[in-house]
Enzyme design. Structure first.
Site, PDB file in Angstrom:
ATOM      1  N   ASP A  55       0.783  -1.234   0.000  1.00 21.56           N
ATOM      2  CA  ASP A  55       0.000   0.000   0.000  1.00 21.56           C
ATOM      3  C   ASP A  55       0.812   1.280   0.000  1.00 21.56           C
ATOM      4  O   ASP A  55       0.344   2.312  -0.405  1.00 21.56           O
ATOM      5  CB  ASP A  55      -0.901   0.083   1.241  1.00 21.56           C
ATOM      6  CG  ASP A  55      -2.287  -0.450   0.941  1.00 21.56           C
ATOM      7  OD1 ASP A  55      -2.585  -0.613  -0.245  1.00 21.56           O
ATOM      8  OD2 ASP A  55      -3.035  -0.679   1.881  1.00 21.56           O
ATOM      9  N   THR A  56       1.977   1.197   0.538  1.00 22.92           N
ATOM     10  CA  THR A  56       2.747   2.400   0.783  1.00 22.92           C
ATOM     11  C   THR A  56       4.148   2.214   0.236  1.00 22.92           C
ATOM     12  O   THR A  56       4.717   1.147   0.363  1.00 22.92           O
ATOM     13  CB  THR A  56       2.882   2.626   2.304  1.00 22.92           C
ATOM     14  OG1 THR A  56       1.608   2.503   2.882  1.00 22.92           O
ATOM     15  CG2 THR A  56       3.473   3.971   2.604  1.00 22.92           C
TER      16      THR A  56
END
Ligand SMILES: *[C@@H]1O[C@H](CO)[C@@H](O)[C@H](O)[C@H]1NC(C)=O
Ligand SMILES: *[C@@H]1O[C@H](CO)[C@@H](O)[C@H](O)[C@H]1NC(C)=O
Length: 350
Positions: free
Chosen positions: A247-248
């Site tokens: 996600d990051t």
């Protein structure tokens, strides 16, 4: 000096808003001699080789001659475009309404200026929008449709659909599974989709108490994050339903040796790791600990108290020596410096 504290609080606050990108840049503005030849260095969480390559092209001595900030923007834009890991950027993980929105943050390590957008709709360039906030406003963070209209007014493309067939599919499957798992609590119904209604909230004695509650909430946001059972989990989002979703991407480009505060910026913050731990790593390195030991020490201290926690830290010192440590998962990061032929992916086992 109030600065580092301010930085820490911002980082906490932004994580609360579930960062899709957390970007850190350091540049000592030309003061430091120590470790001169080892920089620039580009580091990024995860095996996102392409992002690091693109950033390296911008900042490398034989490259485009861009700044560290430019390099981070280029590297992270690459990841947004490639939808690294299937979750970063437009078309990535949806929220509970099935919509993908973007979050991004960038910092200039010299001036400590920050720009960020969160829950930005309809614009695909998260990191570029964050840089526009940093460069052209006195604000730190713009959110939602206010971020959208700002970004478009500053020349970014939009409005655009941020969904992808994959994000819609992910959401559809989640709906079919009665919206489970999710991030609601103290609500009914339990175990099915909303709308939800609060239960178990303390009754308010009078209308006057509403303001009191509000004040408490606002004052308590950062503190709340430090409580044991609230390990910086993003809220109200499908994003972390699979805890091993990346996600990051966090990327740092370091173009010169740094002073003590800038050490802090070289700690890439992972989900579920607290700011105090990062400060601790920096303190340890300042006292002469090697990055590996400093990172390990910080992780072990949390793990001793919360064996279940999932997180990682990464540390790099003034000599360009880097190391990571993690708990609860196997963590990877990518590095490129001038003596490497290509990006190196380093795997850190718990
Ligand atoms: C680049 O990194 C490698 C391994 O991480 C290290 O051995 C090497 O010394 C570094 N090069 C420079 C110029 O610092
Ligand atoms: C940070 O900001 C300063 C002042 O605007 C600028 O001179 C410097 O180039 C910036 N650093 C980077 C890495 O862009």
């Amino acid at each position: 000096m109030g600065r580092p504290r301010c930085y820490a609080q911002l980082l906490l606050g932004l994580l609360l808003l579930r960062l899709s990108w957390c970007l850190v840049v350091a540049d000592d503005g030309g003061g430091a001699e120590e470790g001169g030849g080892v920089f620039p260095v580009v580091v990024s969480t995860w095996p996102f080789r392409e992002a690091v390559r693109v950033a390296w092209e911008v900042v490398s001595p034989s490259g485009a001659g861009g700044s560290a900030v430019d390099a981070v923007v280029a590297g992270c834009s690459a990841c947004e475009m490639l939808r690294c890991d299937g979750t970063v950027g437009p078309g990535g993980s949806p929220d509970e309404n099935g919509e993908t929105t973007l979050d991004a943050l960038i910092m200039n390590g010299t001036t400590m200026e920050i720009g960020a957008v969160a829950a930005m709709r309809y614009v695909k360039d998260g990191i570029k929008a964050a840089k526009l906030v940093m460069d052209h406003t006195e604000h730190t963070l713009l959110v939602g449709e206010k971020a959208t209209s700002f970004a478009i007014s500053m020349g970014l493309a939009g409005p655009a659909d941020l969904s992808s067939p994959e994000s819609i599919e992910k959401w559809t499957i989640w709906r079919q599974n009665q919206c489970q798992p999710n991030f609601w609590k103290n609500v009914i119904p339990v175990g099915s989709c909303g709308p939800y209604h609060p239960i178990g909230v303390p009754s308010e004695e009078s209308k006057g108490s509403v303001k009191h509650v509000l004040e408490q909430t606002q004052g308590g946001i950062c503190q709340g994050l430090l409580e044991p059972n609230n390990l910086l989990e993003p809220m109200n989002s499908l994003k972390s339903v699979d805890r091993h979703n990346h996600d990051t991407i966090s990327m740092a480009v370091i173009d010169k040796a740094m002073d003590q505060y800038q050490d802090l910026l070289h700690m890439l913050m992972m989900k579920l790791v607290r700011v105090e731990q990062l400060v601790m790593v920096v303190e340890s390195m300042r006292r002469g600990m090697e990055p590996r030991d400093a990172a390990m020490d910080a992780i072990l201290r949390i793990a001793r108290k919360y064996p279940e926690f999932v997180g990682a830290v990464f540390a790099i010192n003034k000599k360009g020596v880097h190391a990571g440590a993690c708990n609860g998962w196997t963590f990877q990061y990518s590095v490129r410096n001038s003596s490497m032929q290509d990006v190196e992916v380093i795997t850190v086992a718990p």
